[in-house]
Design an enzyme around this catalytic site. Structure first.
Site, PDB file in Angstrom:
ATOM      1  N   CYS A   1     -13.773  43.141  24.405  1.00  0.00           N
ATOM      2  CA  CYS A   1     -14.655  43.383  25.437  1.00  0.00           C
ATOM      3  C   CYS A   1     -14.054  44.484  26.183  1.00  0.00           C
ATOM      4  O   CYS A   1     -13.004  44.418  26.599  1.00  0.00           O
ATOM      5  CB  CYS A   1     -14.859  41.957  26.060  1.00  0.00           C
ATOM      6  SG  CYS A   1     -16.148  42.322  27.464  1.00  0.00           S
ATOM      7  N   LEU A   2     -15.026  45.238  26.672  1.00  0.00           N
ATOM      8  CA  LEU A   2     -14.585  46.462  27.512  1.00  0.00           C
ATOM      9  C   LEU A   2     -14.268  45.938  28.937  1.00  0.00           C
ATOM     10  O   LEU A   2     -13.440  46.546  29.344  1.00  0.00           O
ATOM     11  CB  LEU A   2     -15.946  47.492  27.820  1.00  0.00           C
ATOM     12  CG  LEU A   2     -16.413  48.057  26.467  1.00  0.00           C
ATOM     13  CD1 LEU A   2     -17.779  48.886  26.753  1.00  0.00           C
ATOM     14  CD2 LEU A   2     -15.393  49.016  26.031  1.00  0.00           C
TER      15      LEU A   2
ATOM     16  N   HIS B   1     -23.065  37.764  28.528  1.00  0.00           N
ATOM     17  CA  HIS B   1     -22.774  38.507  29.917  1.00  0.00           C
ATOM     18  C   HIS B   1     -24.025  38.272  30.861  1.00  0.00           C
ATOM     19  O   HIS B   1     -23.875  38.074  32.116  1.00  0.00           O
ATOM     20  CB  HIS B   1     -22.680  39.975  29.854  1.00  0.00           C
ATOM     21  CG  HIS B   1     -21.065  40.508  29.223  1.00  0.00           C
ATOM     22  ND1 HIS B   1     -19.920  40.300  29.912  1.00  0.00           N
ATOM     23  CD2 HIS B   1     -20.725  40.874  28.296  1.00  0.00           C
ATOM     24  CE1 HIS B   1     -18.960  40.703  29.599  1.00  0.00           C
ATOM     25  NE2 HIS B   1     -19.199  40.918  28.240  1.00  0.00           N
TER      26      HIS B   1
ATOM     27  N   HIS C   1     -22.903  38.388  22.176  1.00  0.00           N
ATOM     28  CA  HIS C   1     -21.759  38.659  23.178  1.00  0.00           C
ATOM     29  C   HIS C   1     -22.336  39.469  24.363  1.00  0.00           C
ATOM     30  O   HIS C   1     -21.953  38.766  25.610  1.00  0.00           O
ATOM     31  CB  HIS C   1     -20.908  39.693  22.706  1.00  0.00           C
ATOM     32  CG  HIS C   1     -19.499  40.053  23.374  1.00  0.00           C
ATOM     33  ND1 HIS C   1     -18.444  39.476  23.070  1.00  0.00           N
ATOM     34  CD2 HIS C   1     -19.595  40.942  24.501  1.00  0.00           C
ATOM     35  CE1 HIS C   1     -17.519  40.108  24.114  1.00  0.00           C
ATOM     36  NE2 HIS C   1     -18.482  40.960  25.167  1.00  0.00           N
ATOM     37  N   GLU C   2     -23.328  40.276  24.132  1.00  0.00           N
ATOM     38  CA  GLU C   2     -23.819  40.879  25.531  1.00  0.00           C
ATOM     39  C   GLU C   2     -25.071  39.850  26.239  1.00  0.00           C
ATOM     40  O   GLU C   2     -24.921  39.905  27.469  1.00  0.00           O
ATOM     41  CB  GLU C   2     -24.762  42.085  25.163  1.00  0.00           C
ATOM     42  CG  GLU C   2     -23.869  43.111  24.374  1.00  0.00           C
ATOM     43  CD  GLU C   2     -22.582  43.723  24.896  1.00  0.00           C
ATOM     44  OE1 GLU C   2     -22.470  43.291  26.216  1.00  0.00           O
ATOM     45  OE2 GLU C   2     -21.553  44.147  24.365  1.00  0.00           O
TER      46      GLU C   2
ATOM     47  N   GLN D   1     -21.875  44.618  33.243  1.00  0.00           N
ATOM     48  CA  GLN D   1     -20.635  45.325  32.867  1.00  0.00           C
ATOM     49  C   GLN D   1     -20.431  46.569  33.484  1.00  0.00           C
ATOM     50  O   GLN D   1     -19.352  47.086  33.573  1.00  0.00           O
ATOM     51  CB  GLN D   1     -20.430  45.379  31.363  1.00  0.00           C
ATOM     52  CG  GLN D   1     -19.951  44.060  30.852  1.00  0.00           C
ATOM     53  CD  GLN D   1     -19.701  44.305  29.139  1.00  0.00           C
ATOM     54  OE1 GLN D   1     -20.578  44.254  28.460  1.00  0.00           O
ATOM     55  NE2 GLN D   1     -18.362  44.326  29.172  1.00  0.00           N
TER      56      GLN D   1
ATOM     57  N   GLY E   1     -21.932  47.901  22.145  1.00  0.00           N
ATOM     58  CA  GLY E   1     -22.730  47.065  23.057  1.00  0.00           C
ATOM     59  C   GLY E   1     -22.268  47.139  24.141  1.00  0.00           C
ATOM     60  O   GLY E   1     -21.159  46.977  24.782  1.00  0.00           O
TER      61      GLY E   1
END
Length: 276
Positions: A174-175, A220, A216-217, A131, A126
């Site tokens: 998380c990236l 963001h 999660h996304e 991001q 995702g």
């Protein structure tokens, strides 16, 4: 842990996606999350599935609706250069306001393609637009995490309309926080209103892993980071790693870190959706 035995609700996952949404293949009734080189499943940079203590229930409560008269993204807001790069904490881009998308054109399709590309290359399942430095309300995900497998989902201007009362803890990564993994408690299921890549409006219900990835996304897109939803005890377990990222930001940019974990003396995990 036998991840192949985890089964998602195909009715919840597929029922409301319009035929015009971006698809490759159809998910089977059971699927495996993407895994890293050491065999762990990936969510953003790392993601570990923990079976919920109870099954997802149909009970839900109202979320929030689209705000009226929001400023929409301009052509300048949507500009980008390939290849996209992951924005790392504590870059202020991750806390900036993300504007609704109003133009559904070839540029948006190219941005989506580039987001999927960087997501796969970084072993994610995702990814949100902020991001990669684009402050607009756009996310992509594929629970399988492999190019050409599973189903590629694009959600534009998503809004949560309902979410389950039942909560479950998962170990998330998380990236934008490479190497950091910790437990986050979230609702087990959500219902979402959104637009697809053509601008068509639709609603979809998500449960299990897809619901976790979406939340999660979605955070963001609200300027909320995953450690905002952790308890004080969990944050303490990753405090040193967060401080290291803050120092790396200062070394890389020559600027003071825009936020520091040490300044948040009193910690209260953000609940539900939005900021605490």
């Amino acid at each position: 842990m036998a991840y192949a035995n985890w089964i998602h609700s195909s009715a919840l996952f597929h029922a409301a996606f319009p035929t015009s949404s971006r698809r490759r293949d159809t998910l089977s009734s059971s699927f495996r999350p993407a895994t890293s080189s050491d065999g762990r499943p990936i969510f953003s940079s790392n993601y570990q599935y923990k079976p919920p203590a109870v099954a997802v229930q149909a009970q839900a409560k109202r979320g929030f609706s689209l705000k009226k008269e929001e400023e929409t993204a301009s052509a300048a807001d949507m500009q980008f250069e390939a290849p996209l790069k992951i924005v790392l904490y504590p870059d202020p881009i991750l806390r900036a306001k993300n504007k609704p998308v109003a133009t559904f054109d070839e540029n948006l399709k190219k941005l989506v393609d580039e987001m999927f590309d960087v997501m796969y290359k970084t072993d994610g399942i995702g990814l949100s637009a902020p991001q990669v430095g684009i402050n607009v309300q756009l996310m992509v995900f594929n629970p399988v995490g492999e190019r050409g497998e599973g189903e590629e989902i694009v959600l534009v201007n998503p809004r949560v309309t309902r979410y389950s009362k039942k909560l479950a803890p998962f170990t998330e990564g998380c990236l934008s926080f490479p190497g950091i993994n910790a437990d986050v408690v979230r609702p087990e299921a959500v219902k979402v209103d959104a637009q697809d890549i053509t601008g068509e409006k639709f609603s979809v219900g998500l449960s299990g892993l897809p619901a976790r990835v979406f939340q999660h996304e979605f955070d963001h897109l609200e300027g909320v980071l995953f450690f905002d939803r952790m308890t004080a005890q969990v944050v303490d377990s990753i405090r040193t790693q967060l401080q290291e990222l803050e120092q790396k930001y200062e070394d890389r940019t020559g600027l003071s870190s825009p936020e520091k974990i040490e300044t948040r003396k009193r910690w209260k995990a953000a609940a539900g959706f939005g900021r605490s």
